[in-house]
Write a protein that holds these residues in place. Structure first.
Motif, PDB file in Angstrom:
ATOM      1  N   ASN A  74     -54.577  62.773  -0.318  1.00  0.00           N
ATOM      2  CA  ASN A  74     -54.249  63.104   1.057  1.00  0.00           C
ATOM      3  C   ASN A  74     -52.791  63.517   1.255  1.00  0.00           C
ATOM      4  N   PRO A  75     -52.292  64.498   0.501  1.00  0.00           N
ATOM      5  CA  PRO A  75     -50.924  64.974   0.777  1.00  0.00           C
ATOM      6  C   PRO A  75     -50.811  65.618   2.149  1.00  0.00           C
ATOM      7  N   GLU A  76     -51.941  66.141   2.684  1.00  0.00           N
ATOM      8  CA  GLU A  76     -51.915  66.735   4.021  1.00  0.00           C
ATOM      9  C   GLU A  76     -51.615  65.700   5.098  1.00  0.00           C
ATOM     10  N   GLY A  77     -51.765  64.408   4.743  1.00  0.00           N
ATOM     11  CA  GLY A  77     -51.478  63.349   5.703  1.00  0.00           C
ATOM     12  C   GLY A  77     -50.011  63.247   6.072  1.00  0.00           C
ATOM     13  N   THR A  78     -49.151  63.948   5.339  1.00  0.00           N
ATOM     14  CA  THR A  78     -47.731  63.943   5.665  1.00  0.00           C
ATOM     15  C   THR A  78     -47.392  64.951   6.761  1.00  0.00           C
ATOM     16  N   ILE A  79     -48.315  65.842   7.081  1.00  0.00           N
ATOM     17  CA  ILE A  79     -48.034  66.916   8.042  1.00  0.00           C
ATOM     18  C   ILE A  79     -48.198  66.410   9.471  1.00  0.00           C
ATOM     19  N   LEU A  80     -47.167  66.638  10.268  1.00  0.00           N
ATOM     20  CA  LEU A  80     -47.160  66.232  11.666  1.00  0.00           C
ATOM     21  C   LEU A  80     -47.074  67.461  12.553  1.00  0.00           C
ATOM     22  N   ASN A  81     -47.636  67.357  13.749  1.00  0.00           N
ATOM     23  CA  ASN A  81     -47.504  68.424  14.742  1.00  0.00           C
ATOM     24  C   ASN A  81     -46.247  68.187  15.579  1.00  0.00           C
ATOM     25  N   SER A  82     -45.664  69.268  16.047  1.00  0.00           N
ATOM     26  CA  SER A  82     -44.498  69.144  16.913  1.00  0.00           C
ATOM     27  C   SER A  82     -44.739  69.890  18.212  1.00  0.00           C
ATOM     28  N   ASP A  83     -43.892  69.628  19.190  1.00  0.00           N
ATOM     29  CA  ASP A  83     -43.996  70.313  20.481  1.00  0.00           C
ATOM     30  C   ASP A  83     -43.440  71.726  20.442  1.00  0.00           C
ATOM     31  N   GLU A  84     -42.864  72.120  19.300  1.00  0.00           N
ATOM     32  CA  GLU A  84     -42.225  73.426  19.183  1.00  0.00           C
ATOM     33  C   GLU A  84     -43.148  74.496  18.599  1.00  0.00           C
ATOM     34  N   GLY A  85     -44.393  74.144  18.334  1.00  0.00           N
ATOM     35  CA  GLY A  85     -45.336  75.127  17.811  1.00  0.00           C
ATOM     36  C   GLY A  85     -45.292  75.298  16.313  1.00  0.00           C
ATOM     37  N   VAL A  86     -44.615  74.380  15.613  1.00  0.00           N
ATOM     38  CA  VAL A  86     -44.584  74.401  14.153  1.00  0.00           C
ATOM     39  C   VAL A  86     -45.002  73.037  13.640  1.00  0.00           C
ATOM     40  N   ASP A  87     -45.547  73.004  12.436  1.00  0.00           N
ATOM     41  CA  ASP A  87     -45.888  71.743  11.799  1.00  0.00           C
ATOM     42  C   ASP A  87     -44.705  71.268  10.958  1.00  0.00           C
ATOM     43  N   VAL A  88     -44.630  69.956  10.759  1.00  0.00           N
ATOM     44  CA  VAL A  88     -43.449  69.368  10.129  1.00  0.00           C
ATOM     45  C   VAL A  88     -43.864  68.304   9.114  1.00  0.00           C
ATOM     46  N   ILE A  89     -43.190  68.312   7.976  1.00  0.00           N
ATOM     47  CA  ILE A  89     -43.216  67.167   7.068  1.00  0.00           C
ATOM     48  C   ILE A  89     -41.819  66.570   7.147  1.00  0.00           C
ATOM     49  N   SER A  90     -41.736  65.412   7.785  1.00  0.00           N
ATOM     50  CA  SER A  90     -40.426  64.859   8.114  1.00  0.00           C
ATOM     51  C   SER A  90     -39.883  63.980   6.996  1.00  0.00           C
ATOM     52  N   SER A  91     -38.620  63.672   7.124  1.00  0.00           N
ATOM     53  CA  SER A  91     -37.945  62.789   6.183  1.00  0.00           C
ATOM     54  C   SER A  91     -37.985  61.369   6.727  1.00  0.00           C
ATOM     55  N   ASN A  92     -37.829  60.409   5.859  1.00  0.00           N
ATOM     56  CA  ASN A  92     -37.688  59.028   6.309  1.00  0.00           C
ATOM     57  C   ASN A  92     -36.685  58.305   5.410  1.00  0.00           C
ATOM     58  N   TYR A  93     -36.465  57.026   5.663  1.00  0.00           N
ATOM     59  CA  TYR A  93     -35.403  56.294   4.973  1.00  0.00           C
ATOM     60  C   TYR A  93     -35.590  56.306   3.456  1.00  0.00           C
ATOM     61  N   LYS A 230     -31.249  66.836  23.133  1.00  0.00           N
ATOM     62  CA  LYS A 230     -32.492  66.497  23.826  1.00  0.00           C
ATOM     63  C   LYS A 230     -33.713  66.583  22.899  1.00  0.00           C
ATOM     64  N   ARG A 231     -33.451  66.778  21.615  1.00  0.00           N
ATOM     65  CA  ARG A 231     -34.508  66.843  20.604  1.00  0.00           C
ATOM     66  C   ARG A 231     -35.473  67.998  20.863  1.00  0.00           C
ATOM     67  N   THR A 232     -34.876  69.148  21.117  1.00  0.00           N
ATOM     68  CA  THR A 232     -35.681  70.342  21.313  1.00  0.00           C
ATOM     69  C   THR A 232     -34.856  71.549  20.871  1.00  0.00           C
ATOM     70  N   THR A 233     -35.319  72.741  21.206  1.00  0.00           N
ATOM     71  CA  THR A 233     -34.631  73.967  20.813  1.00  0.00           C
ATOM     72  C   THR A 233     -34.252  74.775  22.052  1.00  0.00           C
ATOM     73  N   LEU A 234     -33.493  75.846  21.816  1.00  0.00           N
ATOM     74  CA  LEU A 234     -33.155  76.745  22.915  1.00  0.00           C
ATOM     75  C   LEU A 234     -34.397  77.316  23.573  1.00  0.00           C
ATOM     76  N   TYR A 235     -35.444  77.492  22.790  1.00  0.00           N
ATOM     77  CA  TYR A 235     -36.654  78.123  23.311  1.00  0.00           C
ATOM     78  C   TYR A 235     -37.286  77.289  24.422  1.00  0.00           C
ATOM     79  N   LYS A 236     -37.059  75.985  24.406  1.00  0.00           N
ATOM     80  CA  LYS A 236     -37.558  75.129  25.473  1.00  0.00           C
ATOM     81  C   LYS A 236     -36.461  74.743  26.458  1.00  0.00           C
ATOM     82  N   HIS A 237     -35.267  74.508  25.937  1.00  0.00           N
ATOM     83  CA  HIS A 237     -34.182  74.026  26.793  1.00  0.00           C
ATOM     84  C   HIS A 237     -33.586  75.122  27.663  1.00  0.00           C
TER      85      HIS A 237
END
Length: 262
Positions: A74-93, A230-237
């Motif tokens: 399940n490597p696909e389980g690392t993929i998260l959706n974002s509010d910016e219209g792109v998918d993300v594999i995020s970093s953690n500690y 604000k944890r977003t981009t110019l496209y939303k802000h």
């Protein structure tokens, strides 16, 4: 075919994450499916998108786990959706210990490529926000992507730092017998003063750099800082900000070089 691009510079403070995130959203606005990878142990990209390690309920779901242990179930389980219209594999500690844990492992420089081969085939673009330092993770980003966007600042050390970045990519090419393509060198956080103008003029007259330097630059704007806060981009802000157009120009340049001119 997935086009993989790393936004890299071994020098910190050049706005690498801002470029990577806005380029990803600009590509998504052009109808491309985009996957963002936060390879930086500092996790600035993940923080800016409101994604942190709380999203990983189990260690096996983290990018760090897959890089160290190799691709597991399940490597696909690392993929998260974002509010910016792109998918993300995020970093953690756990990413903070990856380089030490990989130092004695076989194929340590190829772990990201091996992982991406399992997860990004359905995307048009994969963008990797790489660490601002040399090391195993930086090498992984170059070897997995083979295409590079390099942000730089308008300061006196820019010419020296960009030559160091290009030299490092050359060394990776020779050591691993690959060809890496510099898609763009992007002046970022540009200030409206004489020092910035002088630095840009010097870059545009420097052989080995001017060939890749974009004809536009991303200028300092309060709106960009507020958007990231604000944890977003110019496209939303503030999509009316004049720098949105320059991020779109960068996306057009990337599409042209990766997909060919229309």
């Amino acid at each position: 075919m997935t086009h993989r691009i790393t936004v890299s510079n071994q020098k910190g403070g050049v706005g690498k994450t801002t470029i990577c995130l806005h380029l990803a959203v600009a590509l998504a606005d052009r109808g491309r499916d985009v996957l963002l990878i936060d390879l930086d142990p500092s996790a600035y990209l993940s923080v800016h998108l409101g994604l942190d390690e709380d999203y990983y309920e189990e260690n096996e779901n983290s990018l760090a786990y897959h890089l160290v242990e190799g691709s597991r179930s399940n490597p696909e389980g690392t993929i998260l959706n974002s509010d910016e219209g792109v998918d993300v594999i995020s970093s953690n500690y756990d990413m903070r210990g990856v380089e030490d844990r990989l130092s004695a492992e076989r194929n340590r420089e190829m772990r990201l490529k091996m992982f991406l081969d399992e997860v990004d085939e359905d995307y048009d673009y994969t963008l990797v926000d790489s660490p601002p330092s040399l090391g195993i993770l930086y090498d992984n980003a170059i070897l997995a992507c083979r295409r590079v966007v390099i942000p730089i600042k308008d300061e006196d050390m820019s010419i020296i730092s960009i030559h160091r970045a290009l030299d490092e990519i050359d060394e990776i090419e020779r050591a691993f017998r690959i060809d890496a393509e510099i898609l763009a060198i992007v002046p970022n956080l540009v200030r409206p003063d004489g020092v910035a103008a002088s630095t840009l003029e010097g870059l545009r007259n420097t052989d080995g750099v001017k060939e890749y330097l974009t004809p536009f630059e991303i200028r300092q704007r309060v709106a960009i800082r507020r958007a990231m806060k604000k944890r977003t981009t110019l496209y939303k802000h503030k999509p009316s900000c004049d720098q949105t157009e320059n991020f779109e120009k960068l996306a057009d340049l990337v599409v042209s070089k990766c997909e060919g001119d229309p």
